[in-house]
Design a protein around this motif. Structure first.
Motif, PDB file in Angstrom:
ATOM      1  N   ARG A 215       0.869  -1.175   0.000  1.00  0.00           N
ATOM      2  CA  ARG A 215       0.000   0.000   0.000  1.00  0.00           C
ATOM      3  C   ARG A 215       0.910   1.230   0.000  1.00  0.00           C
ATOM      4  O   ARG A 215       1.410   1.643   1.035  1.00  0.00           O
ATOM      5  CB  ARG A 215      -0.915   0.017   1.238  1.00  0.00           C
ATOM      6  CG  ARG A 215      -1.738  -1.255   1.427  1.00  0.00           C
ATOM      7  CD  ARG A 215      -2.776  -1.432   0.334  1.00  0.00           C
ATOM      8  NE  ARG A 215      -3.605  -2.604   0.580  1.00  0.00           N
ATOM      9  CZ  ARG A 215      -3.358  -3.809   0.080  1.00  0.00           C
ATOM     10  NH1 ARG A 215      -2.279  -3.992  -0.691  1.00  0.00           N
ATOM     11  NH2 ARG A 215      -4.169  -4.831   0.332  1.00  0.00           N
ATOM     12  N   TYR A 220      -1.416   5.749  -4.708  1.00  0.00           N
ATOM     13  CA  TYR A 220      -2.861   5.595  -4.583  1.00  0.00           C
ATOM     14  C   TYR A 220      -3.527   6.681  -5.431  1.00  0.00           C
ATOM     15  O   TYR A 220      -3.627   7.839  -5.028  1.00  0.00           O
ATOM     16  CB  TYR A 220      -3.256   5.703  -3.106  1.00  0.00           C
ATOM     17  CG  TYR A 220      -4.725   5.497  -2.833  1.00  0.00           C
ATOM     18  CD1 TYR A 220      -5.499   4.629  -3.596  1.00  0.00           C
ATOM     19  CD2 TYR A 220      -5.349   6.175  -1.787  1.00  0.00           C
ATOM     20  CE1 TYR A 220      -6.840   4.440  -3.332  1.00  0.00           C
ATOM     21  CE2 TYR A 220      -6.695   5.988  -1.508  1.00  0.00           C
ATOM     22  CZ  TYR A 220      -7.426   5.125  -2.288  1.00  0.00           C
ATOM     23  OH  TYR A 220      -8.766   4.940  -2.035  1.00  0.00           O
ATOM     24  N   TRP A 272      -9.561   2.590   0.449  1.00  0.00           N
ATOM     25  CA  TRP A 272      -8.400   2.045  -0.250  1.00  0.00           C
ATOM     26  C   TRP A 272      -8.626   0.573  -0.606  1.00  0.00           C
ATOM     27  O   TRP A 272      -8.392   0.155  -1.747  1.00  0.00           O
ATOM     28  CB  TRP A 272      -7.164   2.183   0.640  1.00  0.00           C
ATOM     29  CG  TRP A 272      -5.851   2.134  -0.091  1.00  0.00           C
ATOM     30  CD1 TRP A 272      -5.543   1.398  -1.193  1.00  0.00           C
ATOM     31  CD2 TRP A 272      -4.654   2.865   0.230  1.00  0.00           C
ATOM     32  NE1 TRP A 272      -4.242   1.606  -1.574  1.00  0.00           N
ATOM     33  CE2 TRP A 272      -3.680   2.499  -0.716  1.00  0.00           C
ATOM     34  CE3 TRP A 272      -4.327   3.764   1.237  1.00  0.00           C
ATOM     35  CZ2 TRP A 272      -2.383   3.016  -0.675  1.00  0.00           C
ATOM     36  CZ3 TRP A 272      -3.037   4.268   1.263  1.00  0.00           C
ATOM     37  CH2 TRP A 272      -2.078   3.913   0.321  1.00  0.00           C
TER      38      TRP A 272
END
Length: 284
Positions: A215, A220, A272
Motif C-alpha cells: 500500500r 494511490y 483504499w
C-alpha cells in the motif's frame, strides 16, 4: 267442339341478370377454417447494466469530497470530508458475501500491517547513487518494530544530512547490511507493507515484496487526483491534507515518516481496500 284448356299463367318477363350468381368476396371463398391468433412475440429479459468501475464509485465520490473541502474553506481534513459525503449503508439481513470473498477477507484479516521507511546516503563521484543508511519499521499502532542504522558498504560522498538526517557517526558503527536485510525480510514476511515511495526503499534493500500486499501512499491514484491533481504527492503534503499534521520541517526521520504513512493508510483503509478490490475484479 270447344275444349276447355287450363289457363296457363303467363311468365313474367325475365329481368336481365336476375338469375346470374352473385359475385362472392375473397372472404366468402375461404374455407371454413378456424383462424389462429398470432402468438405473442418472444422477448428476452432485459440485460442488467454492467457495474460502473469509475473512480466515483470506487468507495468514495471524490468530486463530492472535493466540494466539501472547498465549502469548508480548508478547515476540514480529507477523512472528515470523506465521512461527510459517504452514504450510510442500508441494513440487510441477508449475507451476499460469496465463499471466496469470505475466504479472502479472513485471509486479509490475519495479515498484519506494517509501515517502513528508509533513509539513504549518496555514493559515487557526484553522490547520486543511493545506499541504505537507516531502516525503520512500525506496527499499525505506530509502535516501532525495527530502527537500525546500516554500516556503509561503499565510500559515502554525500550524507545528505539536511534531508536524511544521517551523520558519519550514525552509520560508522551501524550493523552489517546483510544482517539488516535478513531481519527486514523476516519482519515483512506475509504482511501488508505500507510506505511512501516504498518501491525505492525495497530497491535499496535489494529485496522484493508481493505487489498485492503493498500500500504505497505515493501511488494511490484517487488520493493523488484529489490532493495533487494526479501528480505524485509528497508525504509532507499528504500528512498535512489528511492528518492535519506537519512533518519534515527539517531533517527527515524514518520513524516519523513510517508513522505518517501508516496513519494515512489507517484513515483511508476502507476506501483504499474497496478501490483495490474493484480494480482487481475489473481486470478479470
Amino acid at each position: 267442339m270447344e275444349v276447355n284448356r287450363p289457363n296457363k299463367q303467363k311468365k313474367s318477363p325475365r329481368k336481365p341478370n336476375e338469375n346470374k350468381p352473385k359475385p362472392t368476396t375473397a372472404e366468402e371463398n375461404r374455407p371454413n377454417v378456424k383462424t389462429k391468433k398470432p402468438k405473442a412475440a418472444f422477448t428476452l429479459p432485459p440485460v442488467p447494466p454492467k457495474p460502473s468501475l469509475s473512480r466515483k464509485q470506487a468507495g468514495t465520490n471524490w468530486s463530492s469530497v472535493l466540494a466539501a473541502i472547498n465549502a469548508a474553506d480548508g478547515t476540514i481534513t480529507l477523512p472528515e470530508a470523506i465521512e461527510a459525503t459517504r452514504k450510510p449503508e442500508a441494513p440487510s439481513n441477508t449475507n451476499t458475501t460469496t465463499p471466496s470473498q469470505s475466504k479472502n477477507r479472513r485471509k486479509k484479516d490475519h495479515l498484519q500491517i506494517v509501515a517502513m521507511d528508509c533513509e539513504m546516503v549518496g555514493t559515487g563521484p557526484l553522490g547520486n547513487d543511493d545506499m541504505l543508511a537507516r531502516v525503520s519499521i512500525v506496527k499499525k499502532s505506530g509502535e516501532v518494530i525495527m530502527d537500525k542504522f546500516v554500516k556503509p558498504r561503499e565510500h559515502v560522498t554525500d550524507y545528505r544530512t539536511s534531508v536524511s538526517g544521517i551523520r558519519p557517526q550514525d552509520i560508522e558503527h551501524g550493523e552489517q547490511f546483510e544482517k539488516v536485510q535478513n531481519e527486514v525480510i523476516t519482519t515483512l514476511q506475509g504482511k501488508i507493507l505500507v510506505g511512501h515511495g516504498i518501491y525505492n526503499d525495497l530497491a535499496v534493500l535489494s529485496i522484493k515484496h508481493p505487489s498485492s500486499n503493498i500500500r504505497d501512499t505515493a501511488r494511490y491514484k484517487p488520493l493523488a487526483r484529489l490532493v495533487s491533481n494526479g501528480r505524485t504527492p509528497s508525504l509532507k503534503r499528504l500528512s498535512q491534507a489528511i492528518l492535519g499534521k506537519e512533518i519534515q520541517t527539517g531533517e527527515h526521520n524514518s520513524v516519523e515518516d513510517a508513522r505518517a504513512a501508516m496513519s494515512i493508510y489507517n484513515r483511508l483503509s476502507l476506501d483504499w481496500e474497496k478501490y483495490i478490490e474493484r480494480k482487481k475484479y475489473s481486470h478479470k
